[in-house]
Write a protein that holds these residues in place. Structure first.
Motif, short mmCIF file in Angstrom:
data_model
loop_
_atom_site.label_atom_id
_atom_site.label_comp_id
_atom_site.label_asym_id
_atom_site.label_seq_id
_atom_site.Cartn_x
_atom_site.Cartn_y
_atom_site.Cartn_z
N ALA A 1 0.84 -1.20 0.00
CA ALA A 1 0.00 0.00 0.00
C ALA A 1 0.87 1.25 0.00
N ASN A 2 1.93 1.25 0.81
CA ASN A 2 2.85 2.38 0.85
C ASN A 2 3.56 2.56 -0.48
N TYR A 3 3.87 1.45 -1.14
CA TYR A 3 4.49 1.49 -2.48
C TYR A 3 3.59 2.24 -3.46
N LEU A 4 2.29 1.96 -3.44
CA LEU A 4 1.37 2.64 -4.34
C LEU A 4 1.24 4.12 -3.98
N VAL A 5 1.22 4.43 -2.70
CA VAL A 5 1.16 5.83 -2.28
C VAL A 5 2.39 6.59 -2.75
N LYS A 6 3.58 5.99 -2.59
CA LYS A 6 4.81 6.64 -3.03
C LYS A 6 4.81 6.85 -4.54
N HIS B 1 -6.77 4.26 3.90
CA HIS B 1 -6.28 5.02 5.05
C HIS B 1 -4.98 5.73 4.72
N ASP B 2 -4.07 5.05 4.02
CA ASP B 2 -2.77 5.65 3.69
C ASP B 2 -2.93 6.82 2.72
N LEU B 3 -3.83 6.69 1.76
CA LEU B 3 -4.08 7.78 0.82
C LEU B 3 -4.60 9.00 1.57
N ALA B 4 -5.55 8.77 2.47
CA ALA B 4 -6.12 9.89 3.23
C ALA B 4 -5.06 10.53 4.13
N SER B 5 -4.23 9.71 4.76
CA SER B 5 -3.19 10.23 5.64
C SER B 5 -2.17 11.07 4.88
#
Length: 512
Positions: free
Chosen positions: A242-247, A294-298
């Motif tokens: 998930a963090n990979y996609l956010v980055k 959640h990660d996208l919103a954060s």
């Protein structure tokens, strides 16, 4: 008919825009219009199977008062016809008069995000490497300019390698046996060579382009196979992925490329071993979706999440995601491909989850069935089917490839792009896909709403209609018969009569 309560993912992200309309110069023999009486002018563009008309402007018509056809509002489901990867039919609402079509703006359905294709890594290589700057500018104008070209306004962009990339790569590759849980080695360096420059050029031409990003695979060190080909995501690495996609979304934003929507993985139900890919079960995607949301919103990102992203034949996967409240609240909608099943699988999903958009995100024809006239009908009726069955997008595959349908990286060796580029001279040849898309994308603007339209009772003409944000109207019609058809179009108490050649596509536009 029930009104559409939901909106497309681009609207949810607040990214809708309005473009212009192109008028291609072309003359036509014969007169195909009604006499003017309190007229509303109708402009007409046409593509024919013999290629004598290619998105050519034809003699116009005029709506005059009276003469609105009498039609039945009872839907008649017809059998679907399929040739290779494309299918058509099965969704028309038949008119009671054999040569009458009615457009009804009071019956309103889904909001359109747009029509488009993909600048894959291979497409970008061909555009940036095989063409001169002038040749590339001409092609990009034809693809993306809303006033001088067909104005494609959706791009589905692969995250890392796929079957149309110049090499195997992701945004965080490491030697075998190493891992990077903090993603300290994350880099979009590969994309900066060709892919990002090509996408940025497209956006410079059409700033209203909406981008949906899709990974084919996680980095090998996150996978059970330890390889980019095959395998699945290691369960313990859901948060890292998930963090990979956010980055990725953040890195592209730093390059001036806004990602409107993202899917978890391409075709999660299909185990690919001949090119990069990975499977993801319904339960794993259900676990990943809230983490990513959640990660996208954060991170303060407005990127929407689309679930599934595979064929209609496995639509129960998408239904399962939407049927789980703790997952569905993070989903803007679902995504589908054309390669197996029937677009009618979208209908019960819309009925059950009307606030979630439905999106057709990939379909490609092949050169195994090369006849322009057949593919014109097949391609157009396919898009009509997607949209009449509630899709907010119609997206084909590669924007451009070379004369050998490449470069390829395994997988499809004869997928036809919009544009074929000679790798020696840089000369561009526009394929039937260009005109299939153009009959829609040139005229149907982001934020348009699909409205009711009937088709000929004989089943020879299939239609779909829209009202644009500026209140202008669009009707796309394809004649699937081997003979010309003369028909009457009724709208708002007015009508006109026109003739469509055998196997031709016509787009009619008129002011509101």
């Amino acid at each position: 008919m029930r009104l559409r309560r939901g909106v497309a993912w681009a609207a949810a992200a607040g990214l809708l825009g309005v473009g212009g309309i192109v008028a291609s110069e072309h003359s036509s023999t014969g007169t195909r219009r009604t006499a003017v009486s309190t007229p509303t002018p109708v402009a007409v563009w046409e593509t024919t199977g013999d290629q004598s008309r290619l998105l050519a402007q034809e003699p116009g018509a005029s709506f005059v008062s009276g003469g609105t056809p009498s039609v039945s509002s009872t839907p008649t489901k017809t059998a679907q016809t399929c040739v290779l990867l494309w299918c058509w039919g099965g969704t028309a609402t038949s008119a009671s008069a054999s040569a009458s079509i009615t457009v009804d703006n009071t019956q309103r359905f889904q909001t359109m995000t747009g029509v488009g294709a993909s600048i894959t890594d291979s497409s970008a290589y061909v555009l940036m490497h095989d063409m001169s700057a002038g040749q590339r500018a001409a092609v990009m104008t034809q693809e993306f300019d809303p006033t001088r070209g067909i104005g494609l306004d959706v791009l589905r962009e692969p995250v890392g390698a796929n079957d149309f990339s110049t090499s195997n790569y992701t945004e965080d590759d490491l030697p075998a046996g190493q891992t990077d849980p903090t993603l300290s080695h994350f880099s979009i360096a590969h994309d900066l060579v060709n892919l990002i420059p090509a996408v940025r050029q497209a956006i410079a031409i059409n700033p209203n382009i909406q981008i949906v990003a899709t990974p084919w695979t996680a980095p090998a060190w996150m996978k059970t196979s330890g390889s980019l080909d095959g395998g699945s995501l290691i369960p313990a690495d859901l948060g890292i992925y998930a963090n990979y996609l956010v980055k990725y979304i953040q890195a592209y934003a730093a390059q001036g490329i806004r990602i409107a929507a993202v899917t978890m993985v391409n075709e999660p139900d299909d185990q690919q071993t001949s090119y990069p890919g990975m499977t993801m079960t319904e339960s794993q995607e259900a676990a990943l979706t809230p983490i990513l949301g959640h990660d996208l919103a954060s991170a303060g990102l407005k990127t929407q999440i689309l679930g599934f992203d595979s064929d209609w034949s496995d639509a129960s996967y998408a239904t399962s995601l939407l049927g789980t409240p703790d997952v569905a609240k993070y989903l803007a909608g679902t995504a589908f491909h054309c390669y197996a099943g029937d677009p009618s699988a979208q209908v019960p999903i819309e009925a059950a989850y009307p606030t979630k958009s439905i999106n057709e995100t990939e379909c490609s024809g092949t050169n195994a069935y090369p006849a322009f006239n057949t593919n014109l009908v097949v391609g157009t009726t396919s898009i009509i089917s997607y949209i009449r069955d509630w899709s907010s997008t119609a997206v084909l595959w590669n924007v451009a490839l070379d004369e050998n349908f490449g470069p390829t990286n395994g997988g499809c060796g004869n997928c036809v792009p919009n544009v074929s580029v000679n790798s020696t001279t840089g000369a561009a040849t526009y394929n039937v896909e260009q005109y299939v898309l153009g009959q829609f994308s040139r005229f149907v603007k982001p934020g348009a709403v699909r409205v009711a339209s009937t088709s000929l009772g004989s089943g020879s003409i299939e239609t779909v209609a829209f009202q644009n944000p500026d209140a202008s109207n669009v009707l796309v019609a394809v004649n699937t018969d081997t003979t010309a058809e003369t028909f009457t179009v009724g709208w708002s108490g007015r009508s006109f009569t026109y003739t469509i050649p055998a196997g031709a596509v016509q787009t009619f536009t008129w002011p509101g």
